[in-house]
Design an enzyme around this catalytic site. Structure first.
Site, PDB file in Angstrom:
ATOM      1  N   LYS A  56       0.811  -1.227   0.000  1.00  0.00           N
ATOM      2  CA  LYS A  56       0.000   0.000   0.000  1.00  0.00           C
ATOM      3  C   LYS A  56       0.839   1.269   0.000  1.00  0.00           C
ATOM      4  CE  LYS A  56      -4.411  -1.667   1.590  1.00  0.00           C
ATOM      5  NZ  LYS A  56      -5.499  -1.595   2.539  1.00  0.00           N
ATOM      6  N   LYS A  68      -5.044 -11.332  -5.724  1.00  0.00           N
ATOM      7  CA  LYS A  68      -6.235 -11.696  -4.943  1.00  0.00           C
ATOM      8  C   LYS A  68      -7.404 -10.759  -5.296  1.00  0.00           C
ATOM      9  CE  LYS A  68      -5.690  -8.941  -0.878  1.00  0.00           C
ATOM     10  NZ  LYS A  68      -5.963  -8.585   0.421  1.00  0.00           N
ATOM     11  N   LYS A 101     -11.406  -5.327  -2.902  1.00  0.00           N
ATOM     12  CA  LYS A 101     -12.508  -4.365  -2.942  1.00  0.00           C
ATOM     13  C   LYS A 101     -12.135  -3.153  -3.771  1.00  0.00           C
ATOM     14  CE  LYS A 101     -13.397  -5.305   1.935  1.00  0.00           C
ATOM     15  NZ  LYS A 101     -13.038  -4.757   3.235  1.00  0.00           N
TER      16      LYS A 101
HETATM   17  P1  TYM Z   1     -10.703  -6.861   4.921  1.00  0.00           P
HETATM   18  O1  TYM Z   1     -11.794  -5.910   5.229  1.00  0.00           O
HETATM   19  O2  TYM Z   1      -9.725  -6.498   3.854  1.00  0.00           O
HETATM   20  O3  TYM Z   1     -11.283  -8.255   4.526  1.00  0.00           O
HETATM   21  C1  TYM Z   1     -12.226  -8.903   5.332  1.00  0.00           C
HETATM   22  C2  TYM Z   1     -11.948 -10.392   5.381  1.00  0.00           C
HETATM   23  O4  TYM Z   1     -11.974 -10.944   4.052  1.00  0.00           O
HETATM   24  C3  TYM Z   1     -10.780 -11.698   3.827  1.00  0.00           C
HETATM   25  N1  TYM Z   1     -10.432 -11.573   2.407  1.00  0.00           N
HETATM   26  C4  TYM Z   1     -10.320 -12.612   1.566  1.00  0.00           C
HETATM   27  N2  TYM Z   1     -10.476 -13.932   1.739  1.00  0.00           N
HETATM   28  C5  TYM Z   1     -10.316 -14.719   0.651  1.00  0.00           C
HETATM   29  N3  TYM Z   1     -10.004 -14.242  -0.593  1.00  0.00           N
HETATM   30  C6  TYM Z   1      -9.839 -12.921  -0.809  1.00  0.00           C
HETATM   31  N4  TYM Z   1      -9.552 -12.462  -2.013  1.00  0.00           N
HETATM   32  C7  TYM Z   1      -9.999 -12.036   0.294  1.00  0.00           C
HETATM   33  N5  TYM Z   1      -9.917 -10.684   0.445  1.00  0.00           N
HETATM   34  C8  TYM Z   1     -10.183 -10.427   1.737  1.00  0.00           C
HETATM   35  C9  TYM Z   1      -9.741 -11.082   4.735  1.00  0.00           C
HETATM   36  O5  TYM Z   1      -8.711 -11.993   5.011  1.00  0.00           O
HETATM   37  C10 TYM Z   1     -10.554 -10.723   5.941  1.00  0.00           C
HETATM   38  O6  TYM Z   1     -10.674 -11.837   6.799  1.00  0.00           O
HETATM   39  N6  TYM Z   1      -7.240  -6.390   8.438  1.00  0.00           N
HETATM   40  C11 TYM Z   1      -8.552  -6.940   8.174  1.00  0.00           C
HETATM   41  C12 TYM Z   1      -9.646  -6.366   9.050  1.00  0.00           C
HETATM   42  C13 TYM Z   1      -9.392  -6.479  10.528  1.00  0.00           C
HETATM   43  C14 TYM Z   1      -9.476  -7.666  11.301  1.00  0.00           C
HETATM   44  C15 TYM Z   1      -9.219  -7.257  12.631  1.00  0.00           C
HETATM   45  C16 TYM Z   1      -9.725  -9.001  10.994  1.00  0.00           C
HETATM   46  C17 TYM Z   1      -9.110  -5.467  11.369  1.00  0.00           C
HETATM   47  N7  TYM Z   1      -9.013  -5.936  12.631  1.00  0.00           N
HETATM   48  C18 TYM Z   1      -9.209  -8.193  13.678  1.00  0.00           C
HETATM   49  C19 TYM Z   1      -9.726  -9.928  12.048  1.00  0.00           C
HETATM   50  C20 TYM Z   1      -9.461  -9.507  13.355  1.00  0.00           C
HETATM   51  C21 TYM Z   1      -8.903  -6.617   6.741  1.00  0.00           C
HETATM   52  O7  TYM Z   1      -8.347  -5.759   6.118  1.00  0.00           O
HETATM   53  O8  TYM Z   1      -9.947  -7.244   6.260  1.00  0.00           O
END
Ligand code: TYM
Length: 328
Positions: free
Chosen positions: A111, A192, A195
């Site tokens: 990023k 991957k 969003k």
């Molecule tokens: P975020 O919002 O980017 O994504 C949410 C969840 O979706 C999963 N994910 C995927 N899984 C499979 N294939 C993909 N292409 C894909 N893209 C996203 C992510 O692994 C995630 O589980 N850092 C985290 C948010 C967060 C969080 C936390 C998660 C903040 N604090 C505490 C767990 C515990 C994130 O950016 O998720």
């Protein structure tokens, strides 16, 4: 009973990767565990956001949680910024994290690439995530594969602090699914699904209707061989589609391979459109019902109260261990 915690950033375009990697685990886990699901709005401001849009996206994610089947009677659902403990603990953890380990995080590297200066929040993003998890004495964190490094850092911080200050935190485990843990972009299956990708056909959003799903799948990148065979290295496109198919149906990858032996990609893709559309239809219908309801607001208010109760107890313990305050 184990404590489960996870979160999703309210950045719009929640897609099937988010669902298949993480969200569907939320539903599965809520029956036998004490689950806490957060909308991590403070993480999302590490990149620029439109304030009005962000507020809408927070409610969108909350409604999606309920629409996929998270039951507020079983699980706590709340917005991160409603609980001050997250920012508070994040600072305490920042003081135990090393700049070296944070600069090795691939998400930060990706990023901040090509930017002369990146917001410090992007750098400390994983520390805030560790605070989210440790604040609730979490045992299990259901997430997609892309969060593995962040979970590892969270564990390292918990262990480091436990060793230095005495037993303070539960050391959590990540929970990753075999299929679905890493769903790839439909137009470029070596990246991957995300969003923020510019091409809307690179993803299927959870609220897409059949015509959008059809467009994205029929146009998805495969290879010229025309054989429905799972081979991530040499056939990443079709392997990704098989993964999606398997995740949305009761068929294993081997079953799918057998079923489409001798068929071209066209037939396979048409069936995948159906399987995906059928899986997403009830989610869309539920979402429409909930999104503008008072129930949604009530769930978030009650969730914040419950989360605050737990987090205040943890912060008392943390302050005592670190010698913060004067012990009033
Ligand atoms: P975020 O919002 O980017 O994504 C949410 C969840 O979706 C999963 N994910 C995927 N899984 C499979 N294939 C993909 N292409 C894909 N893209 C996203 C992510 O692994 C995630 O589980 N850092 C985290 C948010 C967060 C969080 C936390 C998660 C903040 N604090 C505490 C767990 C515990 C994130 O950016 O998720």
């Amino acid at each position: 009973m184990k404590r489960v915690f996870s979160g999703v950033q309210p950045t719009g375009n929640i897609h099937i990767g988010n669902y298949l990697g993480a969200l569907r685990q939320f539903v599965e886990l809520q029956n036998d565990n004490e689950c806490i699901y957060c909308i991590v709005d403070m993480h999302s401001i590490t990149v620029p956001q439109q304030p009005q849009e962000l507020r809408q996206h927070i409610l969108d994610v909350a409604a999606l949680y309920l629409a996929i089947g998270v039951d507020p009677k079983k699980a706590t659902v709340f917005v991160q910024s409603d609980v001050p403990g997250h920012a508070e603990l994040s600072w305490v953890l920042t003081c135990s994290a090393y700049t070296g380990e944070l600069s090795r995080m691939t998400q930060f590297k990706d990023k901040s690439k090509g930017r002369e200066s990146a917001p410090a929040g992007l750098f400390t993003y994983p520390v805030l995530m560790a605070a989210d998890i440790l604040l609730y004495d979490t045992h299990v964190v259901p997430v997609g594969n892309d969060q593995k490094q962040h979970i590892e850092l969270c564990r390292d911080l918990a262990i480091r602090i436990n060793n230095k200050y005495g037993e303070t935190f539960v050391v959590p485990e990540g929970r990753f699914l075999k299929e679905g843990a890493r769903i790839m972009a439909l137009d470029e299956p070596t990246r991957k699904m995300s969003k923020s990708a510019e091409n809307p056909l690179s993803r299927i959003s959870l609220l897409d209707d059949e015509s959008k799903i059809k467009k994205a799948i029929m146009k998805s990148t495969t290879d010229s061989e025309g054989e429905v065979r799972f081979d991530i290295e040499n056939k990443p496109g079709i392997s990704n589609l098989m993964n999606i198919y398997s995740s949305f149906s009761s068929l294993s990858i081997e079953d799918i391979q057998k079923k489409y032996q001798g068929c071209g990609y066209g037939d396979f893709k048409k069936d995948l459109v159906q399987v995906t559309a059928e899986a997403l239809r009830p989610i869309r219908e539920q979402y429409e019902e909930i999104r503008h309801s008072q129930e949604l607001i009530d769930v978030l208010k009650e969730g914040a109260e419950k989360a605050n109760d737990i987090s205040e107890k943890t912060m008392l313990r943390v302050k005592e261990r670190f010698g913060l305050g004067f012990g009033k």
